[in-house]
Design a protein around this motif. Sequence first.
Motif, PDB file in Angstrom:
ATOM      1  N   VAL B 379      27.502  15.072 -48.281  1.00 61.27           N
ATOM      2  CA  VAL B 379      26.789  16.349 -48.297  1.00 61.27           C
ATOM      3  C   VAL B 379      25.557  16.234 -49.193  1.00 61.27           C
ATOM      4  O   VAL B 379      24.450  16.577 -48.810  1.00 61.27           O
ATOM      5  N   CYS B 380      25.749  15.733 -50.419  1.00 63.91           N
ATOM      6  CA  CYS B 380      24.636  15.570 -51.367  1.00 63.91           C
ATOM      7  C   CYS B 380      24.247  14.102 -51.402  1.00 63.91           C
ATOM      8  O   CYS B 380      25.023  13.259 -51.850  1.00 63.91           O
ATOM      9  N   LEU B 401      28.584  28.161 -56.280  1.00 64.04           N
ATOM     10  CA  LEU B 401      27.839  26.913 -56.134  1.00 64.04           C
ATOM     11  C   LEU B 401      27.614  26.202 -57.464  1.00 64.04           C
ATOM     12  O   LEU B 401      27.617  24.975 -57.522  1.00 64.04           O
ATOM     13  N   ASN B 402      27.413  26.963 -58.545  1.00 62.11           N
ATOM     14  CA  ASN B 402      27.123  26.291 -59.805  1.00 62.11           C
ATOM     15  C   ASN B 402      28.353  25.628 -60.407  1.00 62.11           C
ATOM     16  O   ASN B 402      28.242  24.572 -61.023  1.00 62.11           O
ATOM     17  N   GLN B 403      29.513  26.245 -60.202  1.00 63.34           N
ATOM     18  CA  GLN B 403      30.731  25.580 -60.664  1.00 63.34           C
ATOM     19  C   GLN B 403      30.976  24.322 -59.815  1.00 63.34           C
ATOM     20  O   GLN B 403      31.345  23.269 -60.336  1.00 63.34           O
ATOM     21  N   TRP B 407      31.264  20.506 -61.281  1.00 68.34           N
ATOM     22  CA  TRP B 407      32.478  19.693 -61.147  1.00 68.34           C
ATOM     23  C   TRP B 407      32.317  18.490 -60.224  1.00 68.34           C
ATOM     24  O   TRP B 407      33.159  17.608 -60.212  1.00 68.34           O
ATOM     25  N   THR B 408      31.268  18.488 -59.407  1.00 74.36           N
ATOM     26  CA  THR B 408      31.147  17.377 -58.448  1.00 74.36           C
ATOM     27  C   THR B 408      29.817  16.627 -58.515  1.00 74.36           C
ATOM     28  O   THR B 408      29.664  15.610 -57.876  1.00 74.36           O
ATOM     29  N   ARG B 409      28.825  17.166 -59.228  1.00 68.98           N
ATOM     30  CA  ARG B 409      27.441  16.673 -59.277  1.00 68.98           C
ATOM     31  C   ARG B 409      26.647  17.017 -58.013  1.00 68.98           C
ATOM     32  O   ARG B 409      25.492  16.624 -57.889  1.00 68.98           O
ATOM     33  N   CYS B 410      27.238  17.714 -57.064  1.00 67.76           N
ATOM     34  CA  CYS B 410      26.506  18.083 -55.851  1.00 67.76           C
ATOM     35  C   CYS B 410      25.310  18.954 -56.242  1.00 67.76           C
ATOM     36  O   CYS B 410      25.488  20.000 -56.865  1.00 67.76           O
ATOM     37  N   GLY B 411      24.105  18.517 -55.891  1.00 61.93           N
ATOM     38  CA  GLY B 411      22.908  19.295 -56.229  1.00 61.93           C
ATOM     39  C   GLY B 411      22.312  18.972 -57.584  1.00 61.93           C
ATOM     40  O   GLY B 411      21.353  19.596 -58.007  1.00 61.93           O
ATOM     41  N   SER B 423      24.515  23.447 -46.928  1.00 60.08           N
ATOM     42  CA  SER B 423      25.795  22.959 -46.420  1.00 60.08           C
ATOM     43  C   SER B 423      26.895  23.171 -47.450  1.00 60.08           C
ATOM     44  O   SER B 423      28.022  23.503 -47.095  1.00 60.08           O
ATOM     45  N   ALA B 424      26.562  23.011 -48.748  1.00 62.35           N
ATOM     46  CA  ALA B 424      27.582  23.249 -49.776  1.00 62.35           C
ATOM     47  C   ALA B 424      28.003  24.722 -49.758  1.00 62.35           C
ATOM     48  O   ALA B 424      29.189  25.040 -49.868  1.00 62.35           O
TER      49      ALA B 424
END
Lengths: 384, 473
Positions: B379-380, B401-403, B407-411, B423-424
């Motif tokens: 996704v990212c 989205l910010n949490q 927690w995943t580094r997405c974005g 998509s997230a």
Amino acid sequence: MTPALQSRADVFDIVIVGAGVMGATTALFLARGGQKVALIDRQDMFRAASGVNAGTLTLHMTRAQLIPHAIRGREMWLNSTAWLGEDVGALATPGLSMAFTEAEEELLRQRARVRQDMGAPIEVVSPQEAVRIEPGVNPTLRAAAYCALDGHIPAYRVGGAYARALRQAGVTIIENSPVETITHATGGGYDVRVSNRAQPVHGHRIVLSAGAWLEKMLGWLGYNIPIRCLINQLVVTETLPPVMGSVLSIANGLLSLKQFANGSVLIGGGWQGEGNIHQGGTRVIPENLRGNVRLAQYVVPRLDEAQVLRVWLGLESETPDAMPLIGALTPDDDAFVVGCVHSGFTSGPYMGRLLAERILGGNPDLSAFDPTRFSTPTATGPKS
Amino acid sequence: MFSPDFSPVTVIGGGIAGTTSAIALARHGFPVTLIDEQPAAGGQIFRAPSPYARKTVPPNHEFSGGDALRQKLAASPVNVRFSTRVWGLSPALTLDLIGPDGIDQLPPSTVVVANGATERFLPFQGWTTPRITGLAGASILMRDGGTLPGQTVVVAGSGPLLFSVAHQVLELGGKVAAIVDAGHRSDWLRLGAMLSLDPARLTQATSWMLRLRKAGIPIHHRAHISTAQETETGLLLTVSDMDHPERRHVYAAEATACGYGLKPTTLITRTAGVQHRHDPIGGYLEPVTDVAGRTSHPDLYVTGDAAGIRGMAVARLRGLITAHAIAQDRGGISAQTYETLTRAPLRQLRRLEAVSRRMLPLMNAGSAIPAHLQDETIVCRCERVKAVTLRSAIEAGAEDLNQLKAWTRCGMGPCQGRMCEDSARGLLTAACGNTPEEAGSFTARMPFFPLPLTAVTGTFAYSDIPLPKAAPL
């Protein structure tokens, strides 16, 4: 407990306000000690200081008096699998604090001395030795203080690990719920009124662990303790080839510099931004961004190849004597506070565990952190 | 009666809306600075073509329209700052810039945000392999670089850009293997029925469709690319029906261009703290504005597609109306003059907007795709975060989205979530049943794009660093 109360879902043995490292660790150990615990946060958990700080595990920057606690906190982070259930990615590295001027060297030696006295394995080394330990540093340094027990954690990852551990321990997590008031309940305990709930959350006992928001909450319980809110700037770069392997700082404590496993370099040290915790919103002060980044580039010249990826600000709370508030607020032992711990991320889990131990009937030495040292509660304050 | 306030106005974005606005503001007597990241005005649609593209691309409306706009700008007293980007701003609207001479700061002024649109991208298995580009990127490559993304191209995604890009591939002598559209054919027919309100669009659409039909290009509606595989000669693309996933087609192509419509670019307006809302039809966040582009911030206006996607013709009208509104707000013209000046443009705007709004659901036709992403799909791209990682963080309690980002580094990477945010969010709302508003947006952070560290530091000596007083012992 009356049957009527029992039937209400929102009655807890202990209600904890503030879901950062201190509050969440307290919650975790209390729940494991058999207490029914609710953990409330104004936002999602771990989104203030505990989720956005520099992730430095440091004895150089921690206050000298807190060195023993920082050492224990650091050990907990490095062994997080044992008590949190997963590895949060803490890495043990050496730490170097550097001096570039005569005045800084004097400060460096003084700070190293008081920390040695408190049990930190810190020694002052020559410039040659510093460059041998960390080849990336500016060789014009005059001296460096070396500590074998430093390290770092990607702070943002910690919240997810806590969320899973807390749920497993049976803690009720109430997020995005700003607390509006806390009052004594008739018949004992406290009612914690939350903005988006019709009924208050009732705790037989409460713990305040709301960091920068503590001042207001302590006021509700009748304590008038001015708490300064620092708005610390952090800068992260795009990924780089390895340029450093230790945690770097300078003598006056106003730089923290480290490179994470993914190659990004995090620049911190407590340079200030602007903001208001009650109205929300923070903003970078351009001169402080420039100053902080210049200092970093001076210390590690190869950062001149870096790209600045992001700048953000995190809140840190500080009491008038810059010492923590940890312990009981009332003679009845039904209200507690934990917070305002300098370099609180390093020692945070240990502080939370100590408070949990105290609440569960243990007797850890918290005398230096007695929250009642600043003021006695006002007569009208605590009663509703 | 009036005491006009002729303090400076800064326009961010030299596309059709921003440039039109800047010229009109200068005519009203304001000192105007126009900032754009490109070396010349024109924005995306009227971008100044390279000399090579002038030779290879047949003369078209975008070249001539852009040239006319640039001439008008050159003849105006507008102060231009090209090759300059805004990387940050304060709530008082001090602008942080980086340009050919390094970092610079503009003192607070009235700001017109006209930074246009960003393409929405939705991932599929294998999308990070080479030879896959956005529709907008492919269009820039062809229109302004005169270069095909590949000799054979699958054009995929949603919205009118599909047909524009397919047409451009043919124009440069390339082949379109297929057009894959997430939208319903019936939605296009409904749009077609409205095009009589917008004769310019009708003419263009008719000529594109005739040419595409003549070339015999297969068009799949309610379909999307589900996987891409790299081969020795290019790509093998699986096209799946969105309602019947078992219905599949496989195409070989040298490249694919894929994009799912446009969304307003909101980094600047979000940082300025103006009020935003989620437009459920467009499926995107937009600043709350009135028809003239006024926002909740008294000195900040938003115009053109940055205020909501309405297309080029509306952007020009909006730019003009915003300029008149500023003139009125500052006492430069009376309410009556404003009304006179804006009567015709507003009438035209209302007619064209009706058509533009019809396009929004077509652009947003892929909105259901993120909910069904395969676990192994990235996704990212910046941080290589897969759908499965997001799903497990959501399960652990990350409900906004910010949490999820924390927690995943997405974005968290260099693109600041431009590629993965939609998509997230789609994945999050589908997994926990919350609304797009509850899922939120990634917090906008400065700098808006990576800055060379030396641009921040400049030349300095150690003694120049204003070291704060030592931390407590």
